[in-house]
Design a protein around this motif. Structure first.
Motif, PDB file in Angstrom:
ATOM      1  N   HIS A 173     -16.298  37.810  26.783  1.00 31.18           N
ATOM      2  CA  HIS A 173     -16.086  38.816  27.827  1.00 31.18           C
ATOM      3  C   HIS A 173     -17.401  39.499  28.201  1.00 31.18           C
ATOM      4  CE1 HIS A 173     -11.556  39.369  26.700  1.00 31.18           C
ATOM      5  NE2 HIS A 173     -11.776  38.287  27.409  1.00 31.18           N
ATOM      6  N   ARG A 176     -19.576  37.101  30.163  1.00 34.04           N
ATOM      7  CA  ARG A 176     -19.058  36.960  31.527  1.00 34.04           C
ATOM      8  C   ARG A 176     -19.463  38.162  32.378  1.00 34.04           C
ATOM      9  NH1 ARG A 176     -14.525  34.920  34.380  1.00 34.04           N
ATOM     10  NH2 ARG A 176     -14.850  35.545  36.556  1.00 34.04           N
ATOM     11  N   PHE A 177     -19.372  39.347  31.812  1.00 32.29           N
ATOM     12  CA  PHE A 177     -19.772  40.550  32.549  1.00 32.29           C
ATOM     13  C   PHE A 177     -21.253  40.479  32.901  1.00 32.29           C
ATOM     14  CE2 PHE A 177     -21.597  44.780  32.765  1.00 32.29           C
ATOM     15  CZ  PHE A 177     -20.734  45.450  33.609  1.00 32.29           C
ATOM     16  N   ASN A 178     -22.076  40.115  31.923  1.00 30.63           N
ATOM     17  CA  ASN A 178     -23.520  40.046  32.171  1.00 30.63           C
ATOM     18  C   ASN A 178     -23.872  39.011  33.238  1.00 30.63           C
ATOM     19  OD1 ASN A 178     -24.077  42.035  30.277  1.00 30.63           O
ATOM     20  ND2 ASN A 178     -24.355  40.570  28.604  1.00 30.63           N
ATOM     21  N   ALA A 179     -23.136  37.893  33.239  1.00 33.43           N
ATOM     22  CA  ALA A 179     -23.382  36.851  34.240  1.00 33.43           C
ATOM     23  C   ALA A 179     -22.951  37.301  35.630  1.00 33.43           C
ATOM     24  CB  ALA A 179     -22.658  35.570  33.840  1.00 33.43           C
ATOM     25  N   ASP A 180     -21.810  37.986  35.694  1.00 31.82           N
ATOM     26  CA  ASP A 180     -21.283  38.434  36.986  1.00 31.82           C
ATOM     27  C   ASP A 180     -22.036  39.629  37.555  1.00 31.82           C
ATOM     28  OD1 ASP A 180     -19.379  36.462  36.839  1.00 31.82           O
ATOM     29  OD2 ASP A 180     -17.736  37.799  36.227  1.00 31.82           O
ATOM     30  N   HIS A 181     -22.626  40.436  36.677  1.00 31.86           N
ATOM     31  CA  HIS A 181     -23.260  41.685  37.120  1.00 31.86           C
ATOM     32  C   HIS A 181     -24.637  41.840  36.477  1.00 31.86           C
ATOM     33  CE1 HIS A 181     -19.249  42.605  38.608  1.00 31.86           C
ATOM     34  NE2 HIS A 181     -18.777  42.413  37.389  1.00 31.86           N
ATOM     35  N   CYS A 184     -26.362  45.307  36.670  1.00 31.49           N
ATOM     36  CA  CYS A 184     -25.701  46.503  36.128  1.00 31.49           C
ATOM     37  C   CYS A 184     -26.719  47.402  35.440  1.00 31.49           C
ATOM     38  CB  CYS A 184     -24.600  46.096  35.146  1.00 31.49           C
ATOM     39  SG  CYS A 184     -23.804  47.503  34.326  1.00 31.49           S
ATOM     40  N   ILE A 269     -12.768  45.275  36.614  1.00 29.35           N
ATOM     41  CA  ILE A 269     -14.087  44.662  36.409  1.00 29.35           C
ATOM     42  C   ILE A 269     -14.089  44.033  35.017  1.00 29.35           C
ATOM     43  CG2 ILE A 269     -16.572  45.044  36.342  1.00 29.35           C
ATOM     44  CD1 ILE A 269     -16.175  47.436  38.169  1.00 29.35           C
ATOM     45  N   SER A 270     -13.908  42.738  34.965  1.00 27.34           N
ATOM     46  CA  SER A 270     -13.762  42.032  33.697  1.00 27.34           C
ATOM     47  C   SER A 270     -14.973  42.235  32.777  1.00 27.34           C
ATOM     48  CB  SER A 270     -13.566  40.538  33.953  1.00 27.34           C
ATOM     49  OG  SER A 270     -13.421  39.832  32.743  1.00 27.34           O
TER      50      SER A 270
END
Length: 326
Positions: A173, A176-181, A184, A269-270
């Motif tokens: 998880h 995935r967050f780091n890849a999508d954002h 951030c 926001i996954s």
């Protein structure tokens, strides 16, 4: 209700403490005052003197639940006494473990004498297993396990990285967050930008299947945010460009333990929860090298909270008890 009705048969027979050090007038005249924000600095001083890892021995754990558990306080011989109600029965008077200079044997006798003078049962609530052992060595008592009020304790290094096979889902998880954002930003929460957290919290939907304490906890979170400069808290928010605050968290350092009092997440926001939790633990380890543990507090018997807390693989769940002095 009799004494035997209120407690299970976990009876201990310690040595009864002497009463000569406490005068009857002192306990008869003792008065408790309502806890409010003006007591935060004083609470911090007493909390700093404890070696307790439960949230009940922290400023946030006391102040955020002061109204719910009807906490009042008095200071006697440089010792803080907190009176409220039992965690599992809001109709029953109960005391917290005293904090301060008075030896435990004498502070327990003070509580017993105070209760005897007022014809109420001398009960302490949310007593950790280690404190129960200390009480048992000093005085006869009966203990009732608080099944839904154990504190979830985690290794702070592991919470920083989600290392290990059992944490693979959490690590995925986070990745995935780091890849999508990738853009951030993790920003310290300060009185100057806390309004961003307040706005984010106002925008969160409150679920239908929420815990019974959810509304209270939500209002207290607003109160903390609006008075952030008064609390000994540190925190960060995760800001995603174009989406605003994805999650924020606030905690308090007590000895070697980070008390994670508040964590709010935009679940649309996954991975936001995993991201802010991991980053916060990493930052706090750097700022406070003595930290070894994270206390993410109780589940209060809520199945959803229990599942969420277990998913982070606690290293320990600190058992707590109601303890009646005999």
């Amino acid at each position: 209700m009799t004494r035997s009705d209120y407690f299970s048969p976990l009876t201990f027979t310690g040595n009864r403490v002497a009463t000569s050090t406490l005068s009857a007038p002192a306990t008869r005249q003792a008065t408790f005052a309502k806890l409010d924000n003006s007591m935060i600095e004083t609470l911090s001083e007493y909390v700093a003197k404890t070696d307790c890892r439960t949230c009940d021995c922290s400023v946030g754990g006391i102040m955020m639940w002061a109204d719910y558990f009807n906490y009042t306080y008095m200071i006697f011989r440089n010792t803080l006494f907190i009176k409220g109600v039992a965690e599992n029965d809001l109709s029953k008077t109960a005391f917290s473990i005293p904090m301060g200079e008075m030896p435990l044997a004498e502070s327990l006798q003070f509580i017993r004498s105070y209760c005897t003078a007022r014809n109420i049962l001398p009960v302490l609530s949310a007593v950790s297993e280690s404190d129960l052992e200390k009480i048992n060595e000093l005085t006869p008592c009966k203990a009732l396990p608080l099944e839904d009020w154990g504190d979830y304790i985690y290794d702070i290094e592991r919470m920083s990285t989600f290392s290990g096979k059992k944490m693979a889902k959490k690590r995925n998880h986070l990745n995935r967050f780091n890849a999508d954002h990738p853009d951030c930003e993790f920003v310290d929460i300060t009185p100057d930008n806390v309004h961003l957290c307040i706005d984010m919290l106002r925008g969160l939907e409150v679920g239908i299947d929420k815990p019974l304490t959810a509304d209270y906890e939500r209002e207290k979170t607003f109160e903390v945010l609006e008075n952030l400069d008064r609390y000994p808290f540190e925190g960060i928010m995760a800001i995603v460009p174009g989406k605003g605050v994805a999650a924020f968290t606030l905690g308090e350092v007590v000895g070697d333990t980070l008390m994670a009092h508040i964590e709010k997440i935009n679940h649309e926001i996954s991975g936001a929860g995993e991201a802010v939790s991991s980053k916060f633990c990493s930052i706090m380890r750097q700022r406070h090298p003595q930290l070894r543990f994270v206390n993410r507090e109780e589940d209060a018997g809520d199945p959803g909270l229990r599942k969420a807390k277990l998913a982070y693989q606690p290293s320990e769940i600190i058992k707590k008890y109601n303890v009646m002095l005999l």
